[in-house]
Enzyme design. Sequence first.
Site, PDB file in Angstrom:
ATOM      1  N   ASP A 276       0.823  -1.197   0.000  1.00 27.08           N
ATOM      2  CA  ASP A 276       0.000   0.000   0.000  1.00 27.08           C
ATOM      3  C   ASP A 276       0.868   1.261   0.000  1.00 27.08           C
ATOM      4  O   ASP A 276       1.878   1.340   0.707  1.00 27.08           O
ATOM      5  CB  ASP A 276      -0.895  -0.006   1.247  1.00 27.08           C
ATOM      6  CG  ASP A 276      -1.797   1.200   1.333  1.00 27.08           C
ATOM      7  OD1 ASP A 276      -2.714   1.305   0.502  1.00 27.08           O
ATOM      8  OD2 ASP A 276      -1.580   2.042   2.224  1.00 27.08           O
ATOM      9  N   ALA A 277       0.432   2.260  -0.787  1.00 25.66           N
ATOM     10  CA  ALA A 277       1.051   3.594  -0.792  1.00 25.66           C
ATOM     11  C   ALA A 277       2.573   3.525  -0.734  1.00 25.66           C
ATOM     12  O   ALA A 277       3.212   4.102   0.141  1.00 25.66           O
ATOM     13  CB  ALA A 277       0.503   4.430   0.364  1.00 25.66           C
ATOM     14  N   GLU A 312       1.087   0.018  -4.889  1.00 31.46           N
ATOM     15  CA  GLU A 312       0.294   1.209  -5.180  1.00 31.46           C
ATOM     16  C   GLU A 312       1.223   2.417  -5.142  1.00 31.46           C
ATOM     17  O   GLU A 312       1.958   2.616  -4.176  1.00 31.46           O
ATOM     18  CB  GLU A 312      -0.810   1.374  -4.136  1.00 31.46           C
ATOM     19  CG  GLU A 312      -1.657   2.625  -4.348  1.00 31.46           C
ATOM     20  CD  GLU A 312      -2.539   2.946  -3.160  1.00 31.46           C
ATOM     21  OE1 GLU A 312      -3.616   3.525  -3.370  1.00 31.46           O
ATOM     22  OE2 GLU A 312      -2.141   2.622  -2.019  1.00 31.46           O
ATOM     23  N   ASP A 338      -4.267   3.826 -10.983  1.00 30.86           N
ATOM     24  CA  ASP A 338      -5.320   4.747 -10.563  1.00 30.86           C
ATOM     25  C   ASP A 338      -5.809   5.637 -11.701  1.00 30.86           C
ATOM     26  O   ASP A 338      -6.992   5.980 -11.770  1.00 30.86           O
ATOM     27  CB  ASP A 338      -4.829   5.633  -9.415  1.00 30.86           C
ATOM     28  CG  ASP A 338      -4.757   4.895  -8.093  1.00 30.86           C
ATOM     29  OD1 ASP A 338      -5.657   4.100  -7.806  1.00 30.86           O
ATOM     30  OD2 ASP A 338      -3.787   5.113  -7.346  1.00 30.86           O
ATOM     31  N   HIS A 409     -11.757  -0.258  -2.921  1.00 31.48           N
ATOM     32  CA  HIS A 409     -12.180   0.215  -1.605  1.00 31.48           C
ATOM     33  C   HIS A 409     -12.017   1.727  -1.471  1.00 31.48           C
ATOM     34  O   HIS A 409     -12.883   2.398  -0.892  1.00 31.48           O
ATOM     35  CB  HIS A 409     -11.383  -0.507  -0.509  1.00 31.48           C
ATOM     36  CG  HIS A 409      -9.952  -0.074  -0.398  1.00 31.48           C
ATOM     37  ND1 HIS A 409      -8.952  -0.606  -1.192  1.00 31.48           N
ATOM     38  CD2 HIS A 409      -9.352   0.855   0.389  1.00 31.48           C
ATOM     39  CE1 HIS A 409      -7.807  -0.029  -0.890  1.00 31.48           C
ATOM     40  NE2 HIS A 409      -8.012   0.868   0.066  1.00 31.48           N
ATOM     41  N   ASP A 410     -10.921   2.276  -1.991  1.00 25.82           N
ATOM     42  CA  ASP A 410     -10.676   3.714  -1.900  1.00 25.82           C
ATOM     43  C   ASP A 410     -11.707   4.505  -2.690  1.00 25.82           C
ATOM     44  O   ASP A 410     -12.280   5.485  -2.197  1.00 25.82           O
ATOM     45  CB  ASP A 410      -9.288   4.047  -2.455  1.00 25.82           C
ATOM     46  CG  ASP A 410      -8.209   4.045  -1.380  1.00 25.82           C
ATOM     47  OD1 ASP A 410      -8.531   4.375  -0.225  1.00 25.82           O
ATOM     48  OD2 ASP A 410      -7.065   3.710  -1.696  1.00 25.82           O
ATOM     49  N   ILE A 412     -14.635   3.850  -3.700  1.00 28.41           N
ATOM     50  CA  ILE A 412     -16.016   3.794  -3.212  1.00 28.41           C
ATOM     51  C   ILE A 412     -16.080   4.371  -1.798  1.00 28.41           C
ATOM     52  O   ILE A 412     -16.843   5.300  -1.520  1.00 28.41           O
ATOM     53  CB  ILE A 412     -16.547   2.352  -3.205  1.00 28.41           C
ATOM     54  CG1 ILE A 412     -16.452   1.718  -4.594  1.00 28.41           C
ATOM     55  CG2 ILE A 412     -18.004   2.318  -2.718  1.00 28.41           C
ATOM     56  CD1 ILE A 412     -16.777   0.242  -4.627  1.00 28.41           C
ATOM     57  N   GLY A 413     -15.258   3.825  -0.907  1.00 26.26           N
ATOM     58  CA  GLY A 413     -15.378   4.138   0.508  1.00 26.26           C
ATOM     59  C   GLY A 413     -15.013   5.558   0.882  1.00 26.26           C
ATOM     60  O   GLY A 413     -15.476   6.066   1.909  1.00 26.26           O
ATOM     61  N   ASN A 414     -14.205   6.226   0.087  1.00 31.90           N
ATOM     62  CA  ASN A 414     -13.831   7.600   0.392  1.00 31.90           C
ATOM     63  C   ASN A 414     -14.788   8.625  -0.202  1.00 31.90           C
ATOM     64  O   ASN A 414     -14.602   9.830  -0.027  1.00 31.90           O
ATOM     65  CB  ASN A 414     -12.406   7.892  -0.089  1.00 31.90           C
ATOM     66  CG  ASN A 414     -11.357   7.270   0.820  1.00 31.90           C
ATOM     67  OD1 ASN A 414     -11.495   7.281   2.035  1.00 31.90           O
ATOM     68  ND2 ASN A 414     -10.327   6.693   0.228  1.00 31.90           N
TER      69      ASN A 414
END
Length: 618
Positions: A276-277, A312, A338, A409-410, A412-414
């Site tokens: 991640d990141a 990512e 992205d 997830h990012d 949608i969820g953010n």
Amino acid sequence: MIETGLTDAELKALQQPEYRVFPKRWGAEYVAAGEVRFALWAPGLSTLSLWLNGETTPMSPVGDGWFELLVTGVVPGSEYAFVLPEGMHVPDPAGRALKHDVHGPSLIVDPTAYQWRHTQWRGRPWHEAVVCELHVGTFTDEGTFAAAAEKLADLAATGITVIELMPVAAFSGQRGWGYDGVLLYTPYPPYGSPDDLKALIDRAHGLGLMVILDVVYNHLGVDGNYLSVYAPEFFQEKGTPWGQAIDFSKSPCRDFIIDNALYWIEEYAFDGLRVDAANHILDDRSERHLVEELAQTVREVSGERHVHLVFEDNRNQTPWLERDDEGKPHFYDAVWNDGYHHLLHAWAANEPRGHFKPFASDIWTRLGRALATGFVLQGENVEYLDPDLHGGPSGHLPPTAFVNFLQNHDQIGNRAFGERLLALVDQDLADRLMAMLLLAPQIPLLFMGETYGSRQPFFFFSDYPTHITKDMPKDRLEQARGFGAHDDVSVDDISDPNDRETFIRSKLDWGFASTEMGQRQQARIADLITKRQNFLVPLLAEAAGDAGEVLLAADGAVAVDWRLGKGLWQLRANFSDETKRMPRFAGAIIHADGLMETLDEKDDIDLPGASLLFARQS
């Protein structure tokens, strides 16, 4: 002879169960039957003790900030903690299990207790990947590893070949996304035990599914991060947007993270990791960046297994994706792309705001380039965008170096209201976007529920103690601004992440999968993936760089050819409402949407509005 119904390999696996153990350098580790070595790096302390089953024993300093203690007669399930000079008890930062939560004692675990059934599993090649990302806590009503394992057959039947678990490392509270983990070796207790996680992975392998784990190595969470109490040297002065950055210039810190990656892959048989990141893993003082060393180490120990590494990084850069002379990745198999999402979302959902604003112009030229060569942005200056995010050329990489998605997830969820794509665009457009995702040569990723057309919202949710004000509604509103929220959305409109109801509302409604709409979507997804596996995947086995060529990209029309080994894969798509003249295609049409008549492959074609086709010439 008794007929067992098992293959020879399966019978051998049952007769000779495989014990998978990774010898960690940190924490509690069996070194012999009943004999456990406890080790902790605490360079700022002069004394340290071990609390084990109610008794406290001083540990010995062994140099370079390390304390150790060897104890005999230790049985699985024993409770233990490290005791700081002032009497504070802290859990093992590399413990395998917890008694209750991240603020309580750890538990001794015998890693040989679980008997693996599918010991002959060696994974699958990356070009076969069709990924489904899932959050264990909301994937089922129960929110456990065991319950998730029962649903894997549904994903396999749809054609999914990889499940990607959002982080499972222990974090505080009874719910959360997992990106604020503090005990990176410990499966989150509300999801189940270490053996429950192993059983999920074992079950997946039996169904032909690979399992990839999302790991967070740029920071630790804000609640339960006791490393910052007894080893502040573990962290840099610089931070990330989410917490303190780890100091990878120190060997114990570097070993802690690299061992963690190997631990998940070796002891749990994960088929890979998604880092991640990665752009927030700060390591400018080391000879080799942690992201590179981690990948090289994993590659060295993987042997004949197919172990895949994804990262990512929104900088659109290629160094960690480069291939060797045989086409094998030096470091990472693929990157989350992205830009592909941002470009299509800005157009399809009509949200040219926030993170999507730099992608909301020149849509068709950029879409053609992304499909043919990878990144949307490849070095050009873009208004509203940080110069560090402009990237560079990526067409020399194979298409499989990019993971494309319509949602995750990012994304949608953010959002302010956690809407999925089907709440924002009509079904016909969503169908064509899905066909383009699943039949383009890049690796496709779906978010849980997308396989049956779920319209269930997915929110950001947490369970922080009241004294921690991180990610409150005002913070979420600012985040939502970056994910397309209109200016008239207010704090009062944002669901409170700490409210348990926000978590409950995010759980998948599996009943929708049995409805007529759900079954229609499942059948369509399965059909598209079957076509991918039968007709595209054999070509991807030989896919190399410089594969794609844009033939047309303007005014809603996109035509791209990919030369994949000896085969030619072709897309002709018209997202406008008018018929468009498109370049000819060759070979057989593999899939078509919106076509009412046969098209002649020998001449340029008139493609009706709202239609697309994929064709293959071998």
